[in-house]
Design a protein around this motif. Structure first.
Motif, PDB file in Angstrom:
ATOM      1  N   THR A   1       0.838  -1.192   0.000  1.00 26.05           N
ATOM      2  CA  THR A   1       0.000   0.000   0.000  1.00 26.05           C
ATOM      3  C   THR A   1       0.877   1.248   0.000  1.00 26.05           C
ATOM      4  OG1 THR A   1      -0.094  -0.038   2.414  1.00 26.05           O
ATOM      5  CG2 THR A   1      -1.891  -1.155   1.225  1.00 26.05           C
ATOM      6  N   VAL A   2       0.276   2.348  -0.363  1.00 26.45           N
ATOM      7  CA  VAL A   2       0.981   3.631  -0.397  1.00 26.45           C
ATOM      8  C   VAL A   2       1.471   4.001   1.006  1.00 26.45           C
ATOM      9  CG1 VAL A   2       0.682   6.105  -0.828  1.00 26.45           C
ATOM     10  CG2 VAL A   2      -0.226   4.444  -2.449  1.00 26.45           C
ATOM     11  N   ASP A   3       0.671   3.701   2.037  1.00 29.85           N
ATOM     12  CA  ASP A   3       1.092   4.087   3.390  1.00 29.85           C
ATOM     13  C   ASP A   3       2.341   3.329   3.840  1.00 29.85           C
ATOM     14  OD1 ASP A   3      -0.783   1.818   3.663  1.00 29.85           O
ATOM     15  OD2 ASP A   3      -0.575   2.124   5.817  1.00 29.85           O
ATOM     16  N   VAL A   4       2.521   2.101   3.352  1.00 32.08           N
ATOM     17  CA  VAL A   4       3.745   1.361   3.690  1.00 32.08           C
ATOM     18  C   VAL A   4       4.953   2.069   3.084  1.00 32.08           C
ATOM     19  CG1 VAL A   4       5.018  -0.785   3.284  1.00 32.08           C
ATOM     20  CG2 VAL A   4       2.642  -0.879   3.987  1.00 32.08           C
ATOM     21  N   LEU A   5       4.846   2.456   1.822  1.00 33.82           N
ATOM     22  CA  LEU A   5       5.956   3.159   1.172  1.00 33.82           C
ATOM     23  C   LEU A   5       6.231   4.495   1.847  1.00 33.82           C
ATOM     24  CD1 LEU A   5       5.106   2.357  -2.550  1.00 33.82           C
ATOM     25  CD2 LEU A   5       6.945   1.380  -1.161  1.00 33.82           C
ATOM     26  N   ALA A   6       5.169   5.213   2.205  1.00 33.55           N
ATOM     27  CA  ALA A   6       5.340   6.506   2.886  1.00 33.55           C
ATOM     28  C   ALA A   6       6.047   6.311   4.231  1.00 33.55           C
ATOM     29  CB  ALA A   6       3.987   7.177   3.083  1.00 33.55           C
ATOM     30  N   GLU A   7       5.654   5.270   4.950  1.00 37.99           N
ATOM     31  CA  GLU A   7       6.279   4.982   6.247  1.00 37.99           C
ATOM     32  C   GLU A   7       7.755   4.634   6.062  1.00 37.99           C
ATOM     33  OE1 GLU A   7       5.665   1.398   9.396  1.00 37.99           O
ATOM     34  OE2 GLU A   7       3.822   2.421   8.753  1.00 37.99           O
ATOM     35  N   GLU A   8       8.051   3.785   5.092  1.00 38.13           N
ATOM     36  CA  GLU A   8       9.433   3.358   4.857  1.00 38.13           C
ATOM     37  C   GLU A   8      10.326   4.486   4.354  1.00 38.13           C
ATOM     38  OE1 GLU A   8      11.165   0.428   5.404  1.00 38.13           O
ATOM     39  OE2 GLU A   8       9.388   0.000   6.599  1.00 38.13           O
ATOM     40  N   LEU A   9       9.778   5.346   3.487  1.00 41.22           N
ATOM     41  CA  LEU A   9      10.582   6.423   2.901  1.00 41.22           C
ATOM     42  C   LEU A   9      10.472   7.731   3.676  1.00 41.22           C
ATOM     43  CD1 LEU A   9       9.940   5.678  -0.880  1.00 41.22           C
ATOM     44  CD2 LEU A   9      11.856   4.961   0.564  1.00 41.22           C
ATOM     45  N   GLU A  10       9.706   7.687   4.782  1.00 43.52           N
ATOM     46  CA  GLU A  10       9.560   8.835   5.669  1.00 43.52           C
ATOM     47  C   GLU A  10       9.104  10.086   4.927  1.00 43.52           C
ATOM     48  OE1 GLU A  10      13.412   8.904   7.580  1.00 43.52           O
ATOM     49  OE2 GLU A  10      12.755   7.415   9.043  1.00 43.52           O
ATOM     50  N   CYS A  11       7.980   9.935   4.220  1.00 43.55           N
ATOM     51  CA  CYS A  11       7.391  11.070   3.526  1.00 43.55           C
ATOM     52  C   CYS A  11       5.875  10.893   3.519  1.00 43.55           C
ATOM     53  CB  CYS A  11       7.941  11.186   2.098  1.00 43.55           C
ATOM     54  SG  CYS A  11       7.553   9.781   1.058  1.00 43.55           S
ATOM     55  N   SER A  12       5.165  11.808   2.914  1.00 50.14           N
ATOM     56  CA  SER A  12       3.706  11.725   2.898  1.00 50.14           C
ATOM     57  C   SER A  12       3.223  10.739   1.830  1.00 50.14           C
ATOM     58  CB  SER A  12       3.101  13.105   2.632  1.00 50.14           C
ATOM     59  OG  SER A  12       3.328  13.473   1.280  1.00 50.14           O
ATOM     60  N   GLU A  13       2.007  10.244   2.017  1.00 50.62           N
ATOM     61  CA  GLU A  13       1.396   9.368   1.028  1.00 50.62           C
ATOM     62  C   GLU A  13       1.242  10.099  -0.301  1.00 50.62           C
ATOM     63  OE1 GLU A  13      -2.145   7.378   2.465  1.00 50.62           O
ATOM     64  OE2 GLU A  13      -1.170   6.944   4.390  1.00 50.62           O
ATOM     65  N   ARG A  14       0.886  11.373  -0.236  1.00 52.41           N
ATOM     66  CA  ARG A  14       0.735  12.169  -1.455  1.00 52.41           C
ATOM     67  C   ARG A  14       2.050  12.233  -2.234  1.00 52.41           C
ATOM     68  NH1 ARG A  14      -1.820  12.541  -5.385  1.00 52.41           N
ATOM     69  NH2 ARG A  14      -1.588  14.416  -6.577  1.00 52.41           N
ATOM     70  N   SER A  15       3.186  12.350  -1.525  1.00 52.12           N
ATOM     71  CA  SER A  15       4.495  12.371  -2.193  1.00 52.12           C
ATOM     72  C   SER A  15       4.763  11.050  -2.907  1.00 52.12           C
ATOM     73  CB  SER A  15       5.617  12.648  -1.187  1.00 52.12           C
ATOM     74  OG  SER A  15       5.517  13.960  -0.695  1.00 52.12           O
ATOM     75  N   ILE A  16       4.382   9.944  -2.280  1.00 50.32           N
ATOM     76  CA  ILE A  16       4.556   8.624  -2.900  1.00 50.32           C
ATOM     77  C   ILE A  16       3.698   8.521  -4.157  1.00 50.32           C
ATOM     78  CG2 ILE A  16       4.134   6.139  -2.617  1.00 50.32           C
ATOM     79  CD1 ILE A  16       6.617   7.162  -1.112  1.00 50.32           C
ATOM     80  N   ILE A  17       2.450   8.967  -4.072  1.00 49.23           N
ATOM     81  CA  ILE A  17       1.547   8.905  -5.224  1.00 49.23           C
ATOM     82  C   ILE A  17       2.111   9.721  -6.387  1.00 49.23           C
ATOM     83  CG2 ILE A  17      -0.746   9.614  -6.054  1.00 49.23           C
ATOM     84  CD1 ILE A  17      -1.745   8.884  -3.146  1.00 49.23           C
ATOM     85  N   ARG A  18       2.596  10.920  -6.100  1.00 51.64           N
ATOM     86  CA  ARG A  18       3.179  11.774  -7.151  1.00 51.64           C
ATOM     87  C   ARG A  18       4.430  11.126  -7.745  1.00 51.64           C
ATOM     88  NH1 ARG A  18       1.864  16.228  -3.661  1.00 51.64           N
ATOM     89  NH2 ARG A  18       3.967  16.101  -2.828  1.00 51.64           N
ATOM     90  N   ALA A  19       5.295  10.588  -6.881  1.00 51.03           N
ATOM     91  CA  ALA A  19       6.535   9.964  -7.355  1.00 51.03           C
ATOM     92  C   ALA A  19       6.234   8.733  -8.207  1.00 51.03           C
ATOM     93  CB  ALA A  19       7.419   9.589  -6.160  1.00 51.03           C
ATOM     94  N   ALA A  20       5.295   7.901  -7.774  1.00 48.34           N
ATOM     95  CA  ALA A  20       4.935   6.707  -8.534  1.00 48.34           C
ATOM     96  C   ALA A  20       4.335   7.087  -9.887  1.00 48.34           C
ATOM     97  CB  ALA A  20       3.967   5.843  -7.734  1.00 48.34           C
ATOM     98  N   LYS A  21       3.503   8.115  -9.902  1.00 45.94           N
ATOM     99  CA  LYS A  21       2.900   8.592 -11.154  1.00 45.94           C
ATOM    100  C   LYS A  21       3.986   9.086 -12.105  1.00 45.94           C
ATOM    101  CE  LYS A  21      -0.609  11.722 -12.956  1.00 45.94           C
ATOM    102  NZ  LYS A  21      -1.621  12.724 -12.646  1.00 45.94           N
ATOM    103  N   TYR A  22       4.955   9.826 -11.571  1.00 48.22           N
ATOM    104  CA  TYR A  22       6.065  10.321 -12.382  1.00 48.22           C
ATOM    105  C   TYR A  22       6.839   9.142 -12.993  1.00 48.22           C
ATOM    106  CZ  TYR A  22      10.446  12.551 -13.706  1.00 48.22           C
ATOM    107  OH  TYR A  22      11.542  12.979 -14.416  1.00 48.22           O
ATOM    108  N   LEU A  23       7.151   8.140 -12.172  1.00 44.26           N
ATOM    109  CA  LEU A  23       7.894   6.983 -12.658  1.00 44.26           C
ATOM    110  C   LEU A  23       7.099   6.214 -13.718  1.00 44.26           C
ATOM    111  CD1 LEU A  23       9.468   5.746  -9.312  1.00 44.26           C
ATOM    112  CD2 LEU A  23      10.702   6.675 -11.293  1.00 44.26           C
TER     113      LEU A  23
END
Length: 148
Positions: free
Chosen positions: A57-79
């Protein structure tokens, strides 16, 4: 030993990086897309299974990378928009599938397969008490601790 019965090499797990993968790493080093993009790609490359996929889930990535869920969503979309990965939905989680033309986690002849047996990450926050329940399952804790 014949060519058709060749044994798999023994040794540590590896990741093959192709020229396009080195190009991707070069792009990430310049932080095009922001530092979260680079951190996410490296995390996925490090933790994906032999099929280049990781489900979480996005929250797992946010927790692991120490950032917001929104940042993960934006980064994944960019990739995804830049061809580094494909995102498949799995209920409320995502399966992140890295571009096999950039990196590959196993033997070259396995690229023709498309079976997904992924490593799945879950967060402690979304699963309170899981450690206690797992400890009980393995017989290392009394049953009274199961639902505390």
């Amino acid at each position: 030993m014949s060519a058709t019965t060749e044994e798999a090499p023994k040794g540590p797990r590896f990741t093959k990086v192709y020229d396009r993968g080195w190009d991707r790493i070069g792009q990430l080093v310049t932080l095009k897309g922001g530092p979260t993009v680079a951190k996410l790609w490296v995390f996925l490359a490090r933790h994906c299974g032999h099929d280049n996929a990781l489900a979480c889930t996005v929250d797992v990535l946010a927790e692991e990378l120490e950032c917001s869920e929104r940042s993960i969503i934006r980064a994944a979309k960019y990739l995804e928009q830049n061809g580094a990965l494909t995102i498949a939905k799995l209920g409320t989680a995502n399966v992140y599938i890295l571009n096999d033309g950039e990196i590959w986690k196993t033997y070259e002849d396995h690229k023709r397969f498309c079976g997904f047996r992924t490593k799945t990450l879950i967060s402690e926050k979304a699963n309170p008490g899981l450690k206690r329940r797992l400890t009980h399952m393995t017989g290392k804790a009394p049953a009274s601790d199961l639902f505390e």
